[in-house]
Write a protein that holds these residues in place. Structure first.
Motif, PDB file in Angstrom:
ATOM      1  N   PRO A   1     -22.900  13.639  17.358  1.00  0.00           N
ATOM      2  CA  PRO A   1     -24.291  13.670  16.879  1.00  0.00           C
ATOM      3  C   PRO A   1     -24.402  13.281  15.404  1.00  0.00           C
ATOM      4  N   GLY A   2     -25.225  12.277  15.142  1.00  0.00           N
ATOM      5  CA  GLY A   2     -25.415  11.815  13.771  1.00  0.00           C
ATOM      6  C   GLY A   2     -24.239  11.068  13.202  1.00  0.00           C
ATOM      7  N   GLY A   3     -23.181  10.890  13.978  1.00  0.00           N
ATOM      8  CA  GLY A   3     -21.999  10.183  13.479  1.00  0.00           C
ATOM      9  C   GLY A   3     -21.274  10.918  12.369  1.00  0.00           C
ATOM     10  N   VAL A   4     -21.432  12.251  12.305  1.00  0.00           N
ATOM     11  CA  VAL A   4     -20.805  13.031  11.233  1.00  0.00           C
ATOM     12  C   VAL A   4     -19.953  14.134  11.845  1.00  0.00           C
ATOM     13  N   LEU A   5     -18.689  14.152  11.493  1.00  0.00           N
ATOM     14  CA  LEU A   5     -17.785  15.194  11.964  1.00  0.00           C
ATOM     15  C   LEU A   5     -17.785  16.369  10.988  1.00  0.00           C
ATOM     16  N   ARG A   6     -17.312  17.537  11.431  1.00  0.00           N
ATOM     17  CA  ARG A   6     -17.295  18.718  10.565  1.00  0.00           C
ATOM     18  C   ARG A   6     -16.401  18.456   9.362  1.00  0.00           C
ATOM     19  N   PRO A   7     -16.713  19.024   8.208  1.00  0.00           N
ATOM     20  CA  PRO A   7     -15.911  18.783   6.999  1.00  0.00           C
ATOM     21  C   PRO A   7     -14.464  19.227   7.185  1.00  0.00           C
ATOM     22  N   GLY A   8     -13.580  18.564   6.474  1.00  0.00           N
ATOM     23  CA  GLY A   8     -12.171  18.920   6.516  1.00  0.00           C
ATOM     24  C   GLY A   8     -11.476  18.393   5.278  1.00  0.00           C
ATOM     25  N   VAL A   9     -10.174  18.648   5.178  1.00  0.00           N
ATOM     26  CA  VAL A   9      -9.427  18.186   4.017  1.00  0.00           C
ATOM     27  C   VAL A   9      -9.430  16.659   3.994  1.00  0.00           C
ATOM     28  N   ARG A  10      -9.631  16.095   2.814  1.00  0.00           N
ATOM     29  CA  ARG A  10      -9.730  14.636   2.669  1.00  0.00           C
ATOM     30  C   ARG A  10      -8.546  14.136   1.850  1.00  0.00           C
ATOM     31  N   LEU A  11      -7.718  13.300   2.446  1.00  0.00           N
ATOM     32  CA  LEU A  11      -6.537  12.762   1.776  1.00  0.00           C
ATOM     33  C   LEU A  11      -6.683  11.245   1.617  1.00  0.00           C
ATOM     34  N   ASP A  12      -5.901  10.694   0.683  1.00  0.00           N
ATOM     35  CA  ASP A  12      -6.153   9.305   0.299  1.00  0.00           C
ATOM     36  C   ASP A  12      -5.247   8.277   0.947  1.00  0.00           C
ATOM     37  N   SER A  13      -4.330   8.700   1.814  1.00  0.00           N
ATOM     38  CA  SER A  13      -3.485   7.721   2.500  1.00  0.00           C
ATOM     39  C   SER A  13      -2.952   8.322   3.790  1.00  0.00           C
ATOM     40  N   GLN A  14      -2.615   7.448   4.719  1.00  0.00           N
ATOM     41  CA  GLN A  14      -2.074   7.910   5.993  1.00  0.00           C
ATOM     42  C   GLN A  14      -0.751   8.642   5.788  1.00  0.00           C
ATOM     43  N   ALA A  15       0.014   8.246   4.778  1.00  0.00           N
ATOM     44  CA  ALA A  15       1.277   8.937   4.511  1.00  0.00           C
ATOM     45  C   ALA A  15       1.038  10.415   4.237  1.00  0.00           C
TER      46      ALA A  15
ATOM     47  N   SER B   1       0.831  -1.197   0.000  1.00  0.00           N
ATOM     48  CA  SER B   1       0.000   0.000   0.000  1.00  0.00           C
ATOM     49  C   SER B   1       0.872   1.256   0.000  1.00  0.00           C
ATOM     50  N   ASN B   2       0.283   2.355  -0.410  1.00  0.00           N
ATOM     51  CA  ASN B   2       1.003   3.630  -0.399  1.00  0.00           C
ATOM     52  C   ASN B   2       1.457   3.995   1.006  1.00  0.00           C
ATOM     53  N   THR B   3       0.599   3.742   1.990  1.00  0.00           N
ATOM     54  CA  THR B   3       0.956   4.097   3.367  1.00  0.00           C
ATOM     55  C   THR B   3       2.158   3.308   3.843  1.00  0.00           C
ATOM     56  N   PHE B   4       2.131   1.989   3.697  1.00  0.00           N
ATOM     57  CA  PHE B   4       3.234   1.163   4.191  1.00  0.00           C
ATOM     58  C   PHE B   4       4.522   1.475   3.439  1.00  0.00           C
ATOM     59  N   ALA B   5       4.407   1.740   2.141  1.00  0.00           N
ATOM     60  CA  ALA B   5       5.606   2.057   1.357  1.00  0.00           C
ATOM     61  C   ALA B   5       6.210   3.380   1.795  1.00  0.00           C
ATOM     62  N   ASN B   6       5.383   4.406   1.876  1.00  0.00           N
ATOM     63  CA  ASN B   6       5.894   5.760   2.093  1.00  0.00           C
ATOM     64  C   ASN B   6       6.302   6.041   3.534  1.00  0.00           C
ATOM     65  N   THR B   7       5.675   5.349   4.494  1.00  0.00           N
ATOM     66  CA  THR B   7       6.003   5.622   5.896  1.00  0.00           C
ATOM     67  C   THR B   7       7.015   4.653   6.482  1.00  0.00           C
ATOM     68  N   TRP B   8       7.271   3.516   5.801  1.00  0.00           N
ATOM     69  CA  TRP B   8       8.190   2.547   6.396  1.00  0.00           C
ATOM     70  C   TRP B   8       9.060   1.828   5.370  1.00  0.00           C
ATOM     71  N   LEU B   9       8.459   1.091   4.439  1.00  0.00           N
ATOM     72  CA  LEU B   9       9.247   0.159   3.628  1.00  0.00           C
ATOM     73  C   LEU B   9      10.245   0.857   2.722  1.00  0.00           C
ATOM     74  N   ALA B  10       9.830   1.924   2.042  1.00  0.00           N
ATOM     75  CA  ALA B  10      10.740   2.594   1.108  1.00  0.00           C
ATOM     76  C   ALA B  10      11.978   3.135   1.812  1.00  0.00           C
ATOM     77  N   TRP B  11      11.860   3.437   3.100  1.00  0.00           N
ATOM     78  CA  TRP B  11      12.995   3.976   3.865  1.00  0.00           C
ATOM     79  C   TRP B  11      14.006   2.899   4.228  1.00  0.00           C
ATOM     80  N   ARG B  12      13.618   1.636   4.130  1.00  0.00           N
ATOM     81  CA  ARG B  12      14.485   0.549   4.602  1.00  0.00           C
ATOM     82  C   ARG B  12      14.862  -0.456   3.528  1.00  0.00           C
TER      83      ARG B  12
END
Length: 299
Positions: free
Chosen positions: A209-223, A99-110
């Protein structure tokens, strides 16, 4: 259209002709002498010609057998050389999908340390959040996120995925320097649609309330989310294992001690029938050792 006799019988004939001995051919092929004799008999019946003469305690090639044997030996030598080249080429390249997250935050560095330990092997890193199909994709091993287990693949659990809110020191200072979980729903959150937020808040005793948080920036990976948090763009919900260096060096802070999990994990997966392929075995050994070393530092 080729009109080939059974290749298993042809293989037996080639070995028997090369050794001029059914017993030696049987030993090479891991068969019984009776099985060798049977395969030769089938081939002779298929061809309508005798390939061996039986003379007392030995066998001798007939004229037909003598004509066929050298060409078949060359053909099998060519087949062996072809597959040896394929094996060598396959062993010279390791393709890892993650995944992009595992690659960018850990594997690519090692990954470079694995390459340095095995300079004879090229390593290709393929990043995708889609589940790899080993039957269709040219991939040797994959790091897959999920609950597991999965059918038809060998798998090793690398780590459980946990999560907690994190932000930059400057962002925390702008919020007054200290927070309670109840403060989070009114704050600027990074990827507020991520279900991790609601799970963490529920475990912290905060009702949304309603299980909905206020809108914010939406990104596609944890990285990307972690880097946005480091840049002071808001509060992100992250896995401490991946961001331990940023935490240690003060680029990120954890306002809360609570860490939650949904039992998901990162797994190393590879085709079961390729478990003993040397390059896969070497990568598995290296990856498990690196993960264990880093988890020990986090403990």
């Amino acid at each position: 259209m080729r009109r080939l006799p059974p290749l298993s019988a042809v293989r037996v004939f080639e070995a028997a002709a090369r050794h001029q001995n059914f017993t030696a051919a049987a030993a090479e092929l891991g068969m019984t002498q009776a099985a060798v004799s049977y395969q030769i008999k089938l081939l002779e019946e298929r061809l309508g010609a005798a390939l061996f003469r039986r003379e007392k305690k030995r066998v001798v090639l007939t004229e037909a057998g003598s004509r066929a044997a050298p060409a078949l030996t060359r053909a099998f030598d060519s087949i062996d050389a072809t597959f040896a080249a394929v094996r060598a080429e396959d062993e010279g390249l390791l393709t890892v999908s993650t995944s992009n997250t595992f690659a960018n935050t850990w594997l690519a560095w090692r990954l470079g340390s694995f390459q340095m330990a095995h300079p004879e092997m090229a390593v290709r890193l393929h990043t995708s959040d889609a589940m790899v199909d080993f039957a269709a994709d040219e991939v040797d091993v994959a790091v897959r996120a999920g609950l597991g287990p999965w059918p038809d693949v060998a798998q090793d659990l690398l780590m459980r995925i946990d999560f907690t809110p994190m932000c930059s020191p400057s962002f925390l200072a702008a919020q007054g320097g200290s927070l309670t979980p109840a403060d989070l729903p009114r704050m600027l959150l990074i990827s507020p649609q991520d279900p991790w937020w609601l799970w963490w808040l529920q475990e912290a005793g905060v009702e949304v309330p309603g299980g909905v948080l206020r809108p914010g920036v939406r990104l596609d990976s944890q990285a990307h989310e972690g880097n946005a948090a480091i840049a002071g763009q808001g509060m992100a919900i992250l896995t401490p294992f991946f961001w331990r260096n940023d935490l240690a060096e003060g680029r990120l802070v954890r306002p809360f001690a609570q860490v939650s999990t949904r039992d998901y994990g990162y797994w190393l997966v590879y085709p079961e029938h390729r478990r003993r392929v040397p390059k896969i075995a070497r990568f598995r050994e290296w990856l498990l050792a690196e993960i264990a070393k880093d988890r020990a530092l986090l403990a």
